[in-house]
Design an enzyme around this catalytic site. Structure first.
Site, PDB file in Angstrom:
ATOM      1  N   TYR A 138       0.850  -1.198   0.000  1.00 41.00           N
ATOM      2  CA  TYR A 138       0.000   0.000   0.000  1.00 41.00           C
ATOM      3  C   TYR A 138       0.888   1.251   0.000  1.00 41.00           C
ATOM      4  CZ  TYR A 138      -4.036   2.780   1.718  1.00 41.00           C
ATOM      5  OH  TYR A 138      -5.052   3.683   1.878  1.00 41.00           O
ATOM      6  N   TYR A 181      -2.232   4.592  -9.986  1.00 43.62           N
ATOM      7  CA  TYR A 181      -3.420   3.842 -10.438  1.00 43.62           C
ATOM      8  C   TYR A 181      -4.694   4.532  -9.971  1.00 43.62           C
ATOM      9  CZ  TYR A 181      -6.739  -0.044 -10.980  1.00 43.62           C
ATOM     10  OH  TYR A 181      -7.823  -0.825 -11.315  1.00 43.62           O
TER      11      TYR A 181
END
Lengths: 136, 381
Positions: free
Chosen positions: B279, B327
């Site tokens: 993450y 993204y």
């Protein structure tokens, strides 16, 4: 961003002594009577050994600069840019603060530099503990 | 949980990602959930367990017409979905339910139908001891430890910038990525200053989107259409809601505890890992993650990334969807890391890692406040 206005702390029963201290220009910590651990933020028991026998102690106000960022985004109540720092107190605990009384630049803000506490009146009841470069 | 006894059998993101002003937050949950149900060929009535964060499980179950006999509303930030996977696997093992739906939906950019969940009121500990100093959200909180790390280990601004550069290379291969244009170290270091030492291209996006996963027993997975992605090892932990009280600014205790549990449970070694998601709300997260999970020595991850080990063609493909930096990042990004792991193990990723068998999705919650780690495989290992 309206939700990030300069926020005024609202003491709870467990933290009231700390804010009473800053109002008198004192930086108060707590020390465990059992294991001698000195800690922050306030709570009525030792976070290391869970003893409820703890004593309020006054910090010397001396600290070093542990880490920081310099915020460049506009923020109500703050000059831009401004530092947001974590300082390490002589007694061990770390706390968040701002470094004041010096340029808000990487050149002026050097990790591990010596600092002294100073107090900023936020309201009639709440003083914030800030830090400034220690006098040579 | 017992390794390989539970599988992800349905997985999908929202139909659109990015800017979705025509959907409220609960509808983003539903859009992702309906896509995941379609993916596996099940109906809401086939679901008997619901887990979610951002919304409470009640809202999601009611909205989708599900009557669960197991719910989990664990909400520890963006890694909550890793914890949901772990809890769901344990619940399925224990016979508490058979088929679990995990949903995420967040109108992070458009702010449609969003409840205010910023838990930093003026009488909380963060409200008293951090907010007054001008921490204006994650860009000025998550970033505070990094100068200490840079001093301790000699990480350079250029190495930190390479994290963004490499992830943009992955994003360029992904049609659904928000940003696909190549960037250089100079581009990163000349982008707008946000909170020194962090510049805009080192901070995550703010977008709308959602994702959903469906889990059931490995036994039941045999009868379902998608290639099962087995849950092989899991871990979770929390440290502190106050970034200033993080034990050591150069390593995350929650990362270490979570990662070690997951590896121990799975029995795999680092060399078995074909694909990794860490993450990346900010550019330093993959550096801390690589070290705290044990892929790099202390202080070595910046150089490891700068030397292109995690880039396309490198030994350890990392954040192959482009990550939170390129993204998408709705706010609780952990779901998208899990989705990319599933795609890689199904062999359907946009930037497919050849013959990927083992993938890890490692999440952070809050500002190093929480962590969850899921090790997955497309074989029973």
């Amino acid at each position: 961003m309206a939700e990030f206005k300069k926020q005024v702390p609202r003491p709870t029963p467990e933290t009231q002594h700390f804010w009473d201290g800053t109002k008198k220009q004192q930086l108060l910590l707590q020390q465990c009577d059992q294991c001698q651990h000195t800690y922050f933020p306030p709570r009525p028991f030792c976070p290391k050994c869970a003893s409820t026998e703890v004593t309020i102690t006054q910090a010397s106000g001396k600290a070093t600069l542990y880490s920081y960022v310099i915020n460049h985004r506009p923020l109500p109540g703050f000059d831009n840019p401004h530092s947001i720092a974590v300082v390490e107190l002589e007694e061990g605990p770390r706390m968040m603060s701002n470094i004041v009384g010096c340029p808000q630049t990487p050149e002026a803000l050097v990790l591990d530099m010596a600092l002294d506490v100073t107090f900023e009146a936020l309201t009639d009841d709440i003083n914030l503990a800030q830090f400034q470069p220690a006098e040579a | 949980m017992k390794p390989n006894s539970v599988a992800i059998v349905g997985a999908a993101e929202t139909t659109e990602l990015g800017k979705i002003p025509n959907l409220s937050q609960i509808q983003l949950h539903a859009d992702a959930a309906l896509n995941a149900l379609k993916d596996v060929g099940l109906k809401p009535s086939d679901i008997d367990g619901v887990a979610t964060a951002g919304e409470i499980p009640t809202n999601v179950a009611y909205y989708l017409g599900i009557t669960p006999k197991w719910v989990d509303g664990t909400s520890v930030g963006g890694c909550s979905f890793m914890l949901h996977v772990r809890h769901a696997a344990a619940a399925i093992n224990a016979g508490l339910c058979e088929t679990v739906l995990i949903t995420h939906g967040e109108s992070g950019r458009s702010r449609v139908g969003v409840s205010n969940t910023w838990p930093r009121g003026s009488s909380t500990l963060p409200g008293q001891f951090e907010m007054p100093f001008g921490v204006a959200g994650p860009p000025t909180m998550f970033t505070i430890p990094v100068l200490r790390y840079m001093k301790e280990y000699g990480l350079t601004h250029e190495q930190l910038a390479m994290v963004s550069v490499v992830q943009r290379e992955w994003a360029a291969k992904n049609p659904r990525a928000s940003f696909k244009e190549p960037i250089t170290v100079d581009d990163v270091l000349n982008s707008k200053m946000i909170a020194y030492p962090f510049r805009k291209l080192q901070c995550c996006l703010v977008t709308d989107g959602g994702g959903a996963l469906i889990l059931t027993s490995a036994e039941r997975a045999k009868d379902l259409p998608q290639k099962p992605v087995y849950i092989n090892g899991t871990g979770e932990s929390v440290e502190t809601p106050l970034i200033s009280q993080m034990e050591d600014f150069t390593t995350s205790k929650a990362f270490r505890v979570s990662g070690q549990q997951a590896f121990k449970e799975s029995g795999i070694t680092h060399g078995d890992v074909d694909h990794l998601m860490i993450y990346d709300a900010f550019a330093h997260l993959p550096i801390y993650g690589l070290e705290d999970l044990g892929f790099c020595d202390r202080g070595g991850a910046g150089e490891y990334i700068a030397n292109r080990n995690t880039a396309p063609g490198g030994a350890l493909p990392l954040n192959t969807n482009g990550g939170g930096l390129s993204y998408m990042h709705s706010g609780m990004y952990g779901m998208y890391a899990l989705q990319e792991s599933v795609r890689q193990l199904r062999g359907t990723a946009a930037a497919q890692v050849k013959d990927a068998k083992v993938s890890i999705a490692h999440g952070v919650g809050g500002m190093f406040a929480a962590s969850g780690t899921i090790i997955m495989s497309n074989e029973k290992i």
